[in-house]
Design a protein around this motif. Structure first.
Motif, short mmCIF file in Angstrom:
data_model
loop_
_atom_site.label_atom_id
_atom_site.label_comp_id
_atom_site.label_asym_id
_atom_site.label_seq_id
_atom_site.Cartn_x
_atom_site.Cartn_y
_atom_site.Cartn_z
N HIS A 248 0.82 -1.21 0.00
CA HIS A 248 0.00 0.00 0.00
C HIS A 248 0.86 1.26 0.00
CE1 HIS A 248 -3.65 -2.32 0.54
NE2 HIS A 248 -3.09 -2.96 1.56
N SER A 249 1.91 1.27 0.82
CA SER A 249 2.76 2.46 0.88
C SER A 249 3.54 2.65 -0.42
CB SER A 249 3.71 2.36 2.07
OG SER A 249 4.57 1.23 1.94
N ILE A 250 3.91 1.56 -1.07
CA ILE A 250 4.64 1.67 -2.35
C ILE A 250 3.73 2.28 -3.42
CG2 ILE A 250 5.69 0.35 -4.21
CD1 ILE A 250 6.72 -1.61 -2.09
N ILE A 251 2.50 1.79 -3.51
CA ILE A 251 1.56 2.32 -4.50
C ILE A 251 1.30 3.80 -4.25
CG2 ILE A 251 -0.83 2.21 -5.33
CD1 ILE A 251 -0.74 -0.81 -4.76
N ALA A 252 1.06 4.15 -2.99
CA ALA A 252 0.79 5.55 -2.66
C ALA A 252 2.00 6.43 -2.93
CB ALA A 252 0.38 5.66 -1.19
N SER A 253 3.20 5.92 -2.62
CA SER A 253 4.40 6.71 -2.84
C SER A 253 4.65 6.96 -4.32
CB SER A 253 5.60 5.98 -2.23
OG SER A 253 6.78 6.74 -2.36
N VAL A 254 4.44 5.96 -5.15
CA VAL A 254 4.61 6.14 -6.59
C VAL A 254 3.62 7.18 -7.11
CG1 VAL A 254 4.35 5.00 -8.84
CG2 VAL A 254 5.56 3.84 -6.98
N ALA A 255 2.38 7.12 -6.67
CA ALA A 255 1.37 8.10 -7.09
C ALA A 255 1.76 9.51 -6.67
CB ALA A 255 0.01 7.73 -6.50
N SER A 256 2.34 9.64 -5.47
CA SER A 256 2.72 10.98 -4.99
C SER A 256 3.88 11.55 -5.80
CB SER A 256 3.08 10.91 -3.50
OG SER A 256 4.30 10.19 -3.30
N VAL A 257 4.83 10.72 -6.17
CA VAL A 257 5.96 11.19 -6.97
C VAL A 257 5.48 11.64 -8.35
CG1 VAL A 257 8.11 10.48 -8.09
CG2 VAL A 257 7.66 9.79 -5.74
N ILE A 258 4.58 10.88 -8.95
CA ILE A 258 4.02 11.28 -10.24
C ILE A 258 3.26 12.59 -10.11
CG2 ILE A 258 2.34 10.63 -12.03
CD1 ILE A 258 3.04 7.70 -11.46
N SER A 259 2.52 12.75 -9.03
CA SER A 259 1.78 13.99 -8.80
C SER A 259 2.72 15.19 -8.67
CB SER A 259 0.93 13.86 -7.53
OG SER A 259 0.33 15.09 -7.18
N LEU A 260 3.80 15.02 -7.91
CA LEU A 260 4.76 16.11 -7.74
C LEU A 260 5.41 16.47 -9.06
CD1 LEU A 260 6.30 18.04 -5.88
CD2 LEU A 260 7.92 16.18 -5.41
N ALA A 261 5.77 15.45 -9.85
CA ALA A 261 6.37 15.71 -11.16
C ALA A 261 5.40 16.46 -12.06
CB ALA A 261 6.80 14.40 -11.80
N ALA A 262 4.11 16.12 -11.99
CA ALA A 262 3.11 16.77 -12.83
C ALA A 262 2.95 18.24 -12.48
CB ALA A 262 1.77 16.05 -12.69
N THR A 263 3.10 18.59 -11.20
CA THR A 263 2.96 20.00 -10.82
C THR A 263 4.08 20.87 -11.39
OG1 THR A 263 4.17 19.68 -8.74
CG2 THR A 263 1.77 19.40 -8.67
N PHE A 264 5.23 20.26 -11.66
CA PHE A 264 6.35 21.03 -12.23
C PHE A 264 6.22 21.22 -13.74
CE2 PHE A 264 8.33 19.88 -8.22
CZ PHE A 264 9.02 21.03 -7.90
N LEU A 265 5.26 20.52 -14.36
CA LEU A 265 5.06 20.68 -15.79
C LEU A 265 4.27 21.94 -16.12
CD1 LEU A 265 4.22 16.98 -16.78
CD2 LEU A 265 6.41 18.19 -16.98
N ARG A 266 3.59 22.50 -15.11
CA ARG A 266 2.82 23.72 -15.30
C ARG A 266 3.46 24.84 -14.50
NH1 ARG A 266 -3.34 22.08 -14.13
NH2 ARG A 266 -3.60 24.32 -14.52
N ILE A 267 3.59 26.00 -15.11
CA ILE A 267 4.22 27.15 -14.45
C ILE A 267 3.25 27.74 -13.43
CG2 ILE A 267 5.23 29.43 -14.80
CD1 ILE A 267 5.99 28.57 -17.61
N ASP A 268 3.76 27.95 -12.23
CA ASP A 268 2.95 28.56 -11.16
C ASP A 268 3.10 30.08 -11.26
OD1 ASP A 268 1.52 29.22 -8.93
OD2 ASP A 268 2.49 27.77 -7.62
N THR A 269 2.04 30.74 -11.71
CA THR A 269 2.09 32.20 -11.94
C THR A 269 1.43 33.00 -10.85
OG1 THR A 269 0.05 32.08 -13.25
CG2 THR A 269 2.14 31.84 -14.44
N LEU A 270 1.01 32.35 -9.77
CA LEU A 270 0.33 33.09 -8.71
C LEU A 270 1.29 34.05 -8.02
CD1 LEU A 270 -1.89 30.36 -7.02
CD2 LEU A 270 -2.65 32.29 -8.39
N PRO A 271 0.91 35.33 -7.88
CA PRO A 271 1.79 36.28 -7.18
C PRO A 271 1.69 36.11 -5.67
CG PRO A 271 -0.23 37.37 -7.85
CD PRO A 271 -0.32 35.97 -8.40
N ALA A 272 2.65 36.68 -4.97
CA ALA A 272 2.63 36.63 -3.51
C ALA A 272 1.50 37.50 -2.98
CB ALA A 272 3.96 37.11 -2.95
N VAL A 273 0.74 36.97 -2.03
CA VAL A 273 -0.37 37.68 -1.41
C VAL A 273 0.11 38.32 -0.11
CG1 VAL A 273 -2.69 37.47 -0.46
CG2 VAL A 273 -2.01 36.08 -2.43
N PRO A 274 -0.15 39.62 0.10
CA PRO A 274 0.29 40.28 1.34
C PRO A 274 -0.27 39.58 2.58
CG PRO A 274 -0.47 41.90 -0.27
CD PRO A 274 -0.82 40.55 -0.82
#
Length: 392
Positions: A248-274
């Motif tokens: 179970h932990s292996i499956i979940a860990s693989v999914a989390s790594v794929i998720s993290l990699a996917a977030t880096f494929l899109r540029i985060d353009t949100l500005p800093a909020v005061p």
């Protein structure tokens, strides 16, 4: 590592401990230093010094942060060894959940101090204070009834994951990211509330529903997208892989790594909020006191995990996950435009932190050496009443 380097590191650890301890506890630091110096084996001396540093440093940090508030009581030495403040802190150190509540209250108070100095709108201060009250009420309501080992824990993880996926699909988009939902005119970030609880429950229970829930949550973080929460997910599952590796932990860990990699494929353009993002740096530009308040509040968030890792071996994996959750949240706030947990404006992290305390035990199974157990059974029982009074 050479013998001279090991002795140098031992001396450095002892000096760091002496510098951190308040005057009332300096004798502990000198005792550790003398004991380390009397150990002939350099490696054993270094391990002893590091073990003592890890054991005493959480209490030293908590005492130093508590000193300004205790001094308001008018005592000449509010942190003397038999003072009420010391007795209350000693009682709290044996109760991780209660210690976490105290740290949350202290961190929110320091955050409110920062918001006041920074000139934030009074509405922001009211929202953070209200979130603290709501979080404490929920912790008190569910504290006795909820357990991570309950048969429906896996189903609860899956239900929370579906809520995160719904946020990604139907939430209020801002700058291409859908991380928030609007409730009564207030923007809430469900991932900061639900994901810490999900990870801590998953660390104590494994099953098909729980694993499916983590996989769905990973997909939700990729769709939102949210690098900070995806990094939190991947880091915590990496910790769980070290402590207990199974299917179970292996499956979940693989999914989390794929998720993290996917977030880096899109540029985060949100500005800093005061008053929300980047305040770890901007607070020092406002005033030194504001910066110290923010930094001190963030340190407080990690105290329950640091204290519990050594004092409660049975739940060591839970404390490690708890530390990973909030350490990654703090690091994300320092490295990018992500919310600064608890001390910054936003009630989601405050409620999430308090709910994550549900996974911590009500009382730690302390394994202190025999020579350090100087308290009597009466003192131990009376500490419950002292702790309730302090929290009140």
């Amino acid at each position: 590592m050479s013998a001279g380097l090991r002795r140098g590191l031992t001396d450095l650890a002892c000096r760091a401990l002496l510098a951190a301890l308040p005057p009332a506890l300096k004798s502990w630091g000198w005792a550790v230093r003398c004991e380390a110096a009397s150990i002939p084996d350099d490696s054993r001396a270094l391990l002893f010094a590091l073990h003592s540093l890890c054991g005493l440093m959480p209490r030293a940090i908590a005492l130093q942060l508590f000193r300004p508030f205790a001094a308001l009581c008018g005592r000449a030495d509010p942190l003397s060894e038999r003072s009420t403040a010391m007795l209350l802190l000693g009682a709290a150190m044996h109760r991780p959940r209660a210690l976490g509540m105290g740290c949350a209250i202290g961190a929110v108070a320091l955050g409110l101090y920062y918001l006041a100095i920074a000139g934030a709108p009074m509405r922001y201060i009211g929202i953070n204070a209200g979130a603290l009250v709501i979080g404490l009420a929920m912790l008190g309501l569910f504290g006795r009834a909820v357990t991570a080992r309950h048969p429906w824990a896996g189903g609860a993880i899956f239900a929370m994951a579906v809520a995160l996926l719904a946020t990604a699909l139907f939430g209020s988009p801002v700058g291409g990211a859908a991380r928030w939902v609007s409730v009564g005119g207030f923007a809430i970030q469900p991932s900061l509330i639900l994901l810490p609880v999900m990870l801590l429950i998953f660390g104590q229970t494994r099953g098909s529903w729980a694993t499916a829930g983590i996989v769905v949550a990973a997909a939700a973080m990729a769709l939102q997208p949210d690098r900070a929460m995806a990094a939190m997910l991947a880091s915590c599952l990496a910790v769980l892989m070290v402590t207990r590796r199974d299917r179970h932990s292996i499956i979940a860990s693989v999914a989390s790594v794929i998720s993290l990699a996917a977030t880096f494929l899109r540029i985060d353009t949100l500005p800093a909020v005061p008053y929300v993002d980047r305040i770890l740096y901007s607070s020092f530009e406002i005033h030194m006191a504001a910066g110290l308040a923010v930094s001190g509040g963030l340190v407080l968030l990690l105290i329950p995990a640091i204290a519990g890792v050594r004092r409660d071996p049975e739940y060591r994996a839970t404390y490690a996950v708890f530390a990973a959750i909030w350490f990654v949240a703090i690091m994300a706030a320092g490295l990018g435009n992500y919310p600064t947990p608890v001390v910054g404006y936003g009630g989601s992290a405050i409620i999430g932190y308090l709910l994550s305390l549900l996974a911590l035990p009500g009382r730690a199974d302390v394994t202190a050496p025999a020579h350090s157990r100087t308290g009597s059974a009466t003192d131990d029982l009376s500490s419950d009443g002292q702790l309730r009074l302090a929290l009140a």
